[in-house]
Design a protein around this motif. Structure first.
Motif, short mmCIF file in Angstrom:
data_model
loop_
_atom_site.label_atom_id
_atom_site.label_comp_id
_atom_site.label_asym_id
_atom_site.label_seq_id
_atom_site.Cartn_x
_atom_site.Cartn_y
_atom_site.Cartn_z
N GLU A 129 0.87 -1.27 -0.02
CA GLU A 129 0.15 -0.04 -0.02
C GLU A 129 0.76 1.44 -0.03
O GLU A 129 0.45 2.54 -0.51
CB GLU A 129 -1.12 0.05 1.44
N ARG A 130 2.15 1.15 0.66
CA ARG A 130 2.89 2.26 0.74
C ARG A 130 3.13 2.81 -0.60
O ARG A 130 3.21 3.94 -0.97
CB ARG A 130 4.19 1.99 1.29
N GLY A 131 3.46 2.12 -1.73
CA GLY A 131 3.85 2.40 -2.96
C GLY A 131 2.72 2.79 -3.84
O GLY A 131 2.96 3.41 -4.96
N ARG A 132 1.38 2.42 -3.46
CA ARG A 132 0.26 2.63 -4.29
C ARG A 132 -0.30 4.06 -3.67
O ARG A 132 -1.37 4.51 -4.05
CB ARG A 132 -0.52 1.70 -4.00
N ARG A 133 0.17 4.54 -2.32
CA ARG A 133 -0.59 5.66 -1.61
C ARG A 133 -0.47 6.98 -2.56
O ARG A 133 0.61 7.38 -2.97
CB ARG A 133 0.02 5.94 -0.42
N ALA A 134 -1.80 7.63 -2.81
CA ALA A 134 -1.64 8.98 -3.65
C ALA A 134 -1.71 9.95 -2.76
O ALA A 134 -1.23 11.07 -2.78
CB ALA A 134 -3.07 8.77 -4.34
N ALA A 135 -2.33 9.84 -1.35
CA ALA A 135 -2.36 10.67 -0.47
C ALA A 135 -2.75 10.08 1.01
O ALA A 135 -3.26 9.28 0.98
CB ALA A 135 -3.63 11.73 -0.55
N LYS A 136 -2.45 10.86 2.13
CA LYS A 136 -2.66 10.29 3.40
C LYS A 136 -2.95 11.55 4.19
O LYS A 136 -2.35 12.42 4.16
CB LYS A 136 -1.39 9.57 3.81
N SER A 137 -3.87 11.26 5.42
CA SER A 137 -3.99 12.33 6.24
C SER A 137 -4.24 11.56 7.45
O SER A 137 -4.22 10.31 7.70
CB SER A 137 -5.15 13.28 5.67
N GLN A 149 -5.47 7.16 0.41
CA GLN A 149 -5.91 6.98 -0.64
C GLN A 149 -5.04 6.19 -1.62
O GLN A 149 -3.74 6.39 -1.69
CB GLN A 149 -6.13 8.39 -1.56
N ARG A 150 -5.55 5.01 -2.02
CA ARG A 150 -5.00 4.39 -3.17
C ARG A 150 -5.16 4.72 -4.49
O ARG A 150 -6.28 4.79 -5.06
CB ARG A 150 -5.51 2.94 -2.89
N SER A 151 -4.17 4.94 -5.40
CA SER A 151 -4.16 5.57 -6.62
C SER A 151 -4.39 4.18 -7.44
O SER A 151 -3.92 3.22 -7.58
CB SER A 151 -2.83 6.04 -6.86
N LEU A 152 -5.50 4.58 -8.34
CA LEU A 152 -5.92 3.66 -9.57
C LEU A 152 -5.69 4.33 -10.82
O LEU A 152 -6.66 4.96 -11.42
CB LEU A 152 -7.10 3.30 -9.58
N PRO A 153 -4.39 4.65 -11.28
CA PRO A 153 -3.88 5.35 -12.44
C PRO A 153 -4.56 4.98 -13.72
O PRO A 153 -4.91 5.75 -14.60
CB PRO A 153 -2.36 5.41 -12.46
N GLN A 154 -5.05 3.71 -13.88
CA GLN A 154 -5.42 3.25 -15.11
C GLN A 154 -7.09 3.72 -15.40
O GLN A 154 -7.39 3.54 -16.58
CB GLN A 154 -5.34 1.71 -15.26
N VAL A 155 -7.55 4.07 -14.46
CA VAL A 155 -8.75 4.68 -14.44
C VAL A 155 -9.23 6.19 -13.82
O VAL A 155 -10.15 6.71 -13.78
CB VAL A 155 -10.07 3.79 -13.79
N ASP A 156 -8.04 6.73 -13.66
CA ASP A 156 -7.88 8.18 -13.12
C ASP A 156 -8.56 8.39 -11.95
O ASP A 156 -9.81 9.29 -11.86
CB ASP A 156 -8.11 9.02 -14.25
N LEU A 157 -8.60 7.54 -10.99
CA LEU A 157 -9.75 7.31 -9.64
C LEU A 157 -8.71 6.82 -8.53
O LEU A 157 -7.61 6.72 -8.54
CB LEU A 157 -10.54 6.22 -10.08
N VAL A 158 -9.20 7.37 -7.34
CA VAL A 158 -8.57 7.10 -6.13
C VAL A 158 -9.64 6.23 -5.36
O VAL A 158 -10.85 6.69 -5.25
CB VAL A 158 -7.99 8.05 -5.34
N VAL A 159 -9.23 5.30 -4.51
CA VAL A 159 -10.13 4.54 -3.69
C VAL A 159 -9.75 5.02 -2.15
O VAL A 159 -8.31 4.83 -2.05
CB VAL A 159 -10.00 3.03 -3.68
N THR A 160 -10.62 5.40 -1.58
CA THR A 160 -10.21 6.09 -0.22
C THR A 160 -10.43 5.29 0.85
O THR A 160 -11.80 4.87 1.04
CB THR A 160 -10.88 7.41 0.08
N MET A 161 -9.61 4.71 1.74
CA MET A 161 -9.81 4.04 2.98
C MET A 161 -9.80 5.00 4.31
O MET A 161 -9.01 6.04 3.94
CB MET A 161 -8.69 3.01 3.10
N TYR A 162 -10.63 4.89 5.04
CA TYR A 162 -10.87 6.08 6.17
C TYR A 162 -11.24 5.28 7.25
O TYR A 162 -11.69 4.22 7.45
CB TYR A 162 -12.00 7.02 5.57
N VAL A 163 -11.06 6.26 8.53
CA VAL A 163 -11.34 5.82 9.79
C VAL A 163 -11.91 6.94 10.48
O VAL A 163 -11.70 8.20 10.02
CB VAL A 163 -10.09 5.62 10.84
N SER A 164 -13.08 6.62 11.05
CA SER A 164 -13.98 7.70 11.83
C SER A 164 -14.18 7.33 13.16
O SER A 164 -15.12 6.78 13.67
CB SER A 164 -15.32 7.87 11.04
N PRO A 165 -13.33 7.62 13.94
CA PRO A 165 -13.05 7.10 15.49
C PRO A 165 -14.21 7.57 16.20
O PRO A 165 -14.49 6.63 16.97
CB PRO A 165 -11.71 7.30 15.73
#
Length: 145
Positions: free
Chosen positions: A31-39, A44-60
């Motif tokens: 996941e480290r190499g696929r990370r597009a952004a982190k907060s 966010q995981r980058s999906l360059p082949q479709v110009d999208l990102v999949v966002t994984m989140y926590v809402s503690p």
């Protein structure tokens, strides 16, 4: 008084995000190499082949974590809901999403109710998040969105 029996609500600001994301990276180093952004609350995981990102989140503060299609202008992941709308029915069928979880802004969302503050939940949370992100990715690439 703070005791082990104190069940007072905790705020999101108290969440140890650095330690949580470290668990995710240790369990899923790819996941480290696929990370597009982190907060503090998302990765966010980058999906360059479709110009999208999949966002994984926590809402503690709401005792949940989840995955959704995010935005990231740098990667061209803009107008996501509009771009995916023609594929909405098929994507929802493929992902078996609960419409009650999604919203107009984030029409494709998956959530898990879990105590995010409990560090012993973090391995399972990171596994669930990456599994869900991979399901989203397979569906999106398969549809050639």
């Amino acid at each position: 008084m703070n005791t082990i029996f104190d069940i007072s609500p905790r705020t999101a600001a108290e969440f140890d995000d650095d330690s949580f994301w470290k668990v995710l990276e240790e369990r899923h180093p790819e996941e480290r190499g696929r990370r597009a952004a982190k907060s503090k609350f998302y990765w966010q995981r980058s999906l360059p082949q479709v110009d999208l990102v999949v966002t994984m989140y926590v809402s503690p503060d709401k005792d949940r974590c989840g995955v959704f299609l995010g935005r990231n202008e740098k990667l061209g992941a803009v107008d996501v809901a509009e771009r995916v709308r023609p594929h909405a029915v098929r994507l929802s069928e493929m992902l078996k999403l609960d419409p009650a979880v999604s919203s107009a802004e984030f029409p494709f969302m998956s959530e898990w109710q879990v105590n995010c503050f409990a560090a012993d939940n973090w391995p399972a949370m990171s596994d669930w998040l990456t599994t869900e992100a991979s399901r989203f990715e397979r569906a999106l690439v398969g549809l050639a969105v």
